[in-house]
Design a protein around this motif. Structure first.
Motif, short mmCIF file in Angstrom:
data_model
loop_
_atom_site.label_atom_id
_atom_site.label_comp_id
_atom_site.label_asym_id
_atom_site.label_seq_id
_atom_site.Cartn_x
_atom_site.Cartn_y
_atom_site.Cartn_z
N LYS A 251 13.04 -9.96 -33.05
CA LYS A 251 14.01 -9.52 -32.10
C LYS A 251 14.00 -10.59 -31.08
CE LYS A 251 15.00 -5.03 -33.33
NZ LYS A 251 15.44 -5.48 -34.86
N GLY A 252 13.50 -10.46 -29.70
CA GLY A 252 13.76 -11.09 -28.46
C GLY A 252 12.57 -11.90 -28.38
N ASP B 188 13.76 -14.64 -36.03
CA ASP B 188 13.05 -14.21 -37.37
C ASP B 188 12.11 -15.42 -37.47
OD1 ASP B 188 14.64 -11.83 -37.91
OD2 ASP B 188 15.94 -13.07 -39.06
N ASP C 3 10.76 -9.94 -38.33
CA ASP C 3 11.87 -9.89 -37.36
C ASP C 3 11.35 -9.62 -36.05
OD1 ASP C 3 14.19 -9.13 -36.03
OD2 ASP C 3 14.78 -7.34 -37.21
N LEU D 117 18.48 -13.62 -31.08
CA LEU D 117 17.36 -12.87 -32.26
C LEU D 117 16.73 -13.93 -32.98
CD1 LEU D 117 20.04 -10.35 -33.49
CD2 LEU D 117 18.37 -10.12 -31.43
N SER E 190 20.38 -15.54 -42.29
CA SER E 190 19.09 -15.25 -41.34
C SER E 190 18.13 -14.76 -42.59
CB SER E 190 19.23 -14.22 -40.46
OG SER E 190 19.46 -12.89 -41.35
#
Length: 170
Positions: A43-44, A6, A41, A4, A29
């Motif tokens: 994610k991927g 950020d 954020d 993940l 995080s």
């Protein structure tokens, strides 16, 4: 298990790391830091390939492995394994194997995103949806939304004289 990501802004690496440290001295995080942190954020969306391709589309240049310049802030450089043998002997819970990782981007990334032409963003986002890494699963509306979020974060960072950071964890 996926990684993940950020993205956030801070004046320097020391401040970025301090923002992420909890009372145990273990980085947390950005989403756990609170509302005071200007973060995204993602994610991927990894920084070097997927974000790198977005930066390439913004700049109008092909993606390359060296397009995203960055340096590691965490884990500490002095703990980095220097050889394959050292890496194989790391404990399973070593941050070099499990994360988290904190990267600081060079100003080129920030300035490229901050300087994006707003009128071109729909086209940039549409091109970005077609990259191999999304495998046809990236929604065009979401791609435009996240592109605008990256651009906004970069503009606020540039205006404040901040750098951009990526926090990655498993």
């Amino acid at each position: 298990m996926g990684v993940l990501f950020d993205y956030f802004r801070a004046p320097n690496g020391e401040t970025a790391l301090r923002l992420l440290l909890d009372e145990d001295g273990v980085p947390a995080s950005p989403t756990t830091v609170g509302a005071g942190l200007d973060a995204l954020d993602a994610k991927g969306i990894d920084p070097h390939v997927i974000l790198g391709q977005l930066v390439g589309f913004v700049l109008g240049v092909p993606w390359s492995v060296d397009l995203i310049e960055s340096g590691l802030v965490w884990p500490p450089e002095e703990t980095k394994p220097r050889t394959l043998d050292e890496a194989e002997r790391l404990p399973e819970d070593s941050p070099w194997q499990t994360g988290p990782w904190l990267e600081e981007f060079g100003d080129r990334v920030r300035d490229a995103l901050a300087g994006a032409d707003d009128a071109a963003l729909p086209s940039v986002a549409e091109d970005w949806t077609r990259i191999e890494e999304f495998d046809g699963t990236m929604d065009a509306a979401f791609a435009l939304e996240i592109t605008k979020e990256f651009v906004g974060l970069a503009r606020r960072a540039r205006q404040a004289g901040d750098r951009l950071y990526c926090w990655a964890c498993l």
